[in-house]
Scaffold this active site. Structure first.
Site, PDB file in Angstrom:
ATOM      1  N   GLU A  84       0.847  -1.184   0.000  1.00 34.42           N
ATOM      2  CA  GLU A  84       0.000   0.000   0.000  1.00 34.42           C
ATOM      3  C   GLU A  84       0.884   1.234   0.000  1.00 34.42           C
ATOM      4  OE1 GLU A  84      -2.491   0.501   3.610  1.00 34.42           O
ATOM      5  OE2 GLU A  84      -1.904  -1.543   4.087  1.00 34.42           O
ATOM      6  N   CYS A 116      -3.483  -4.053   3.921  1.00 36.19           N
ATOM      7  CA  CYS A 116      -2.471  -4.978   4.462  1.00 36.19           C
ATOM      8  C   CYS A 116      -2.663  -6.418   3.984  1.00 36.19           C
ATOM      9  CB  CYS A 116      -2.497  -4.939   5.985  1.00 36.19           C
ATOM     10  SG  CYS A 116      -2.365  -3.277   6.641  1.00 36.19           S
ATOM     11  N   HIS A 241      -1.998 -10.706  11.307  1.00 36.00           N
ATOM     12  CA  HIS A 241      -1.581  -9.369  10.904  1.00 36.00           C
ATOM     13  C   HIS A 241      -1.465  -8.552  12.193  1.00 36.00           C
ATOM     14  CE1 HIS A 241      -1.381  -5.430   9.285  1.00 36.00           C
ATOM     15  NE2 HIS A 241      -2.580  -5.097   9.718  1.00 36.00           N
ATOM     16  N   LYS A 250      -6.298  -8.430  21.827  1.00 35.22           N
ATOM     17  CA  LYS A 250      -7.727  -8.075  21.930  1.00 35.22           C
ATOM     18  C   LYS A 250      -8.569  -9.015  21.068  1.00 35.22           C
ATOM     19  CE  LYS A 250      -7.496  -3.022  22.460  1.00 35.22           C
ATOM     20  NZ  LYS A 250      -8.394  -2.863  23.599  1.00 35.22           N
ATOM     21  N   ASN A 286       4.211  -1.640  12.596  1.00 32.37           N
ATOM     22  CA  ASN A 286       3.327  -2.159  11.545  1.00 32.37           C
ATOM     23  C   ASN A 286       4.017  -2.023  10.190  1.00 32.37           C
ATOM     24  OD1 ASN A 286       1.175  -3.031  10.023  1.00 32.37           O
ATOM     25  ND2 ASN A 286      -0.247  -1.401  10.638  1.00 32.37           N
TER      26      ASN A 286
HETATM   27  N1  CAA Z   1      -1.065   3.384  30.592  1.00 33.83           N
HETATM   28  C1  CAA Z   1      -1.437   2.195  30.102  1.00 33.83           C
HETATM   29  N2  CAA Z   1      -2.403   2.059  29.131  1.00 33.83           N
HETATM   30  C2  CAA Z   1      -2.940   3.176  28.628  1.00 33.83           C
HETATM   31  C3  CAA Z   1      -2.577   4.471  29.086  1.00 33.83           C
HETATM   32  C4  CAA Z   1      -1.584   4.540  30.115  1.00 33.83           C
HETATM   33  N3  CAA Z   1      -1.171   5.711  30.599  1.00 33.83           N
HETATM   34  N4  CAA Z   1      -3.289   5.378  28.399  1.00 33.83           N
HETATM   35  C5  CAA Z   1      -4.087   4.694  27.537  1.00 33.83           C
HETATM   36  N5  CAA Z   1      -3.869   3.372  27.686  1.00 33.83           N
HETATM   37  C6  CAA Z   1      -4.493   2.286  26.948  1.00 33.83           C
HETATM   38  C7  CAA Z   1      -5.971   2.478  26.696  1.00 33.83           C
HETATM   39  O1  CAA Z   1      -6.748   2.098  27.823  1.00 33.83           O
HETATM   40  C8  CAA Z   1      -6.188   1.591  25.498  1.00 33.83           C
HETATM   41  O2  CAA Z   1      -6.246   0.246  25.883  1.00 33.83           O
HETATM   42  P1  CAA Z   1      -7.643  -0.579  25.768  1.00 33.83           P
HETATM   43  O3  CAA Z   1      -8.075  -0.438  24.356  1.00 33.83           O
HETATM   44  O4  CAA Z   1      -7.249  -1.961  26.140  1.00 33.83           O
HETATM   45  O5  CAA Z   1      -8.573   0.074  26.711  1.00 33.83           O
HETATM   46  C9  CAA Z   1      -4.867   1.737  24.717  1.00 33.83           C
HETATM   47  O6  CAA Z   1      -3.919   2.276  25.652  1.00 33.83           O
HETATM   48  C10 CAA Z   1      -4.963   2.689  23.551  1.00 33.83           C
HETATM   49  O7  CAA Z   1      -5.524   3.881  24.029  1.00 33.83           O
HETATM   50  P2  CAA Z   1      -6.630   4.662  23.170  1.00 33.83           P
HETATM   51  O8  CAA Z   1      -7.684   3.694  22.726  1.00 33.83           O
HETATM   52  O9  CAA Z   1      -7.027   5.879  23.879  1.00 33.83           O
HETATM   53  O10 CAA Z   1      -5.684   5.024  21.920  1.00 33.83           O
HETATM   54  P3  CAA Z   1      -5.970   6.001  20.728  1.00 33.83           P
HETATM   55  O11 CAA Z   1      -7.420   6.128  20.474  1.00 33.83           O
HETATM   56  O12 CAA Z   1      -5.167   7.223  20.934  1.00 33.83           O
HETATM   57  O13 CAA Z   1      -5.287   5.168  19.514  1.00 33.83           O
HETATM   58  C11 CAA Z   1      -5.735   3.505  17.831  1.00 33.83           C
HETATM   59  C12 CAA Z   1      -5.524   3.759  19.321  1.00 33.83           C
HETATM   60  C13 CAA Z   1      -7.070   4.062  17.391  1.00 33.83           C
HETATM   61  C14 CAA Z   1      -5.695   1.997  17.609  1.00 33.83           C
HETATM   62  C15 CAA Z   1      -4.593   4.177  17.039  1.00 33.83           C
HETATM   63  O14 CAA Z   1      -3.346   3.658  17.425  1.00 33.83           O
HETATM   64  C16 CAA Z   1      -4.759   4.052  15.541  1.00 33.83           C
HETATM   65  O15 CAA Z   1      -5.491   4.798  14.898  1.00 33.83           O
HETATM   66  N6  CAA Z   1      -4.039   3.055  14.919  1.00 33.83           N
HETATM   67  C17 CAA Z   1      -4.129   2.821  13.490  1.00 33.83           C
HETATM   68  C18 CAA Z   1      -5.345   1.975  13.145  1.00 33.83           C
HETATM   69  C19 CAA Z   1      -5.155   0.534  13.514  1.00 33.83           C
HETATM   70  O16 CAA Z   1      -4.053   0.063  13.704  1.00 33.83           O
HETATM   71  N7  CAA Z   1      -6.266  -0.211  13.576  1.00 33.83           N
HETATM   72  C20 CAA Z   1      -6.191  -1.639  13.819  1.00 33.83           C
HETATM   73  C21 CAA Z   1      -7.125  -2.432  12.936  1.00 33.83           C
HETATM   74  S1  CAA Z   1      -6.998  -1.888  11.232  1.00 33.83           S
HETATM   75  C22 CAA Z   1      -5.730  -2.794  10.569  1.00 33.83           C
HETATM   76  O17 CAA Z   1      -5.352  -3.798  11.087  1.00 33.83           O
HETATM   77  C23 CAA Z   1      -5.085  -2.285   9.315  1.00 33.83           C
HETATM   78  C24 CAA Z   1      -3.802  -1.650   9.662  1.00 33.83           C
HETATM   79  O18 CAA Z   1      -2.761  -2.309   9.643  1.00 33.83           O
HETATM   80  C25 CAA Z   1      -3.771  -0.232   9.997  1.00 33.83           C
END
Ligand code: CAA
Length: 366
Positions: A84, A116, A241, A250, A286
């Site tokens: 990609e 991916c 993946h 998860k 990733n």
């Molecule tokens: N100490 C420990 N843990 C903490 C923390 C702290 N101080 N602060 C936050 N956390 C935890 C949260 O509780 C959360 O865990 P849980 O989900 O188990 O509750 C985790 O850290 C992440 O926190 P947020 O959910 O608040 O994180 P975010 O919203 O800022 O970002 C995300 C998370 C949306 C996945 C972001 O990383 C993102 O957009 N990633 C890209 C998209 C992605 O990877 N999606 C996955 C499926 S899509 C796919 O597979 C295709 C691909 O390759 C992209």
């Protein structure tokens, strides 16, 4: 070369020459580092300096795979590249790669796109080309290569990474792949990059839900009416993946819930059959299309012939497929481990100032 016995005959990996610990990014962004390390399970982000990209990673991986294969360039009849990180809407990335490798002639060469999932689709197409006899005894070079970057400050930034895996599809000396696979797709806007945009747009919450549903559907098809514990006990490793390591955990917990297991049972499955497969992914971040195949390459290390594993591929948009592989006679020698060891040994750390400079360069060239 037989037209029906086909599988992975050689593997080559290439990791970029730079990396940044996610704790350094946390400091730069003023975020508790535990969010990135414990919350997302990330360790390092592999980074490409100027002059390195998905083509140079792919070429490096392909050269390594070719150097350990007992065939020659004249035996290659297909080059399929899943990515990609396209450079052009028309010219396939495979053209840049084939040019560097000196591959031309009676070869079908093309690029495969499905986020991916593209590398897995390229692999399946190459296998089906061999199994059908259409390859007429020739081998295929399949490459999954990507540089995964998000816009600065995006929640996806700690999950960035890069890397390439090249596989030669010929005799199944490293691994055979079972022809029956378990696909699932359902159109969604979970993660996308419109034409002309340098970085992806993500609906984070939706993307997690899509991934988890795809895991459930694909494993549901594999298990069918059978006992889930019994079916899964037949595989030494379950590879996934890896958008970020915690996503995989998860998804396994979610799968357990859907199967009616306790959280402890699902965690036991994760610890016994999944966690170790993420070792290299945690050091690359990733790598989109290459992510699953980095995990598979880690899982195959040292396996006895016949040992079965699964490989779950996910691509946003979204489509997924669950494959079953069995280690071949040469898996035990794990010749590709030296690629990873060498790249990890020579790669250089980047601090937050170096990262900002690097990303400035990336923005300038995007
Ligand atoms: N100490 C420990 N843990 C903490 C923390 C702290 N101080 N602060 C936050 N956390 C935890 C949260 O509780 C959360 O865990 P849980 O989900 O188990 O509750 C985790 O850290 C992440 O926190 P947020 O959910 O608040 O994180 P975010 O919203 O800022 O970002 C995300 C998370 C949306 C996945 C972001 O990383 C993102 O957009 N990633 C890209 C998209 C992605 O990877 N999606 C996955 C499926 S899509 C796919 O597979 C295709 C691909 O390759 C992209």
């Amino acid at each position: 070369m037989s037209t029906t016995a086909a599988g992975i005959a050689s593997i080559g990996l290439q990791l970029p020459p730079l990396f940044m610990p996610v704790t350094e990014l946390a400091e730069l962004r003023g975020v508790d580092p535990n969010k990135y390390t414990k919350g997302l399970g990330c360790v390092d982000i592999a980074l490409c300096p100027a002059g390195h990209d998905a083509v140079s990673l792919a070429v490096g991986a392909a050269k390594r795979a070719l150097s350990r294969w007992n065939g020659s360039a004249e035996d290659i009849g297909l080059v399929a590249v899943g990515t990609e990180s396209s450079k052009d809407m028309s010219r396939p990335l495979s053209a840049w790669i084939a040019e560097e490798l000196g591959l031309s002639g009676a070869i079908r060469s093309y690029e495969v796109k499905h986020a991916c999932y593209g590398g897995t689709l390229a692999l399946r197409q190459a296998l089906e080309w061999k199994w059908s006899g259409a390859g007429a005894g020739k081998a295929a070079l399949v490459i999954a290569s990507d540089v995964a970057l998000y816009s600065l400050g995006d929640p996806g930034e700690p999950t960035q990474g890069a890397g390439a895996v090249a596989m030669i599809i010929d005799q199944p000396t490293l691994a055979s792949v079972v022809p029956t696979a378990f696909p699932f797709s359902s159109p969604a806007f979970d993660f996308w990059r419109p034409v002309g945009d340098s970085f992806p747009s993500v609906d984070g919450k939706l993307s997690l839900d899509c991934y988890k549903r795809a895991v459930m559907e694909c494993f549901g098809s594999l298990i069918g009416d059978r006992d889930a514990h019994e079916v899964l006990s037949g595989y030494r490793w379950l590879c996934f993946h890896v958008p970020f390591p915690k996503m995989v955990k998860k998804a396994v917990i979610h799968l357990g819930e859907q199967l009616g297991w306790s959280t402890q049972e699902a965690e036991r499955l994760y610890l016994a059959k999944v966690e170790d497969t993420l070792e290299w992914n945690q050091l690359t971040g990733n790598a989109y299309t290459a992510s699953l195949w980095i995990s598979v390459a880690r899982a195959l290390v040292g396996l006895e012939e016949g040992t079965a594993i699964t490989a779950f591929s996910y691509g946003s948009g979204y489509g997924a497929e669950l494959l079953q592989l069995a280690a071949g006679p040469a898996a035990a020698s794990a010749s590709w481990v030296s690629d990873v060891e060498e790249d990890l040994r020579v790669r250089k750390p980047v601090d937050m100032w170096g990262y900002e400079t690097l990303r400035g360069d990336v923005r300038a060239s995007a």
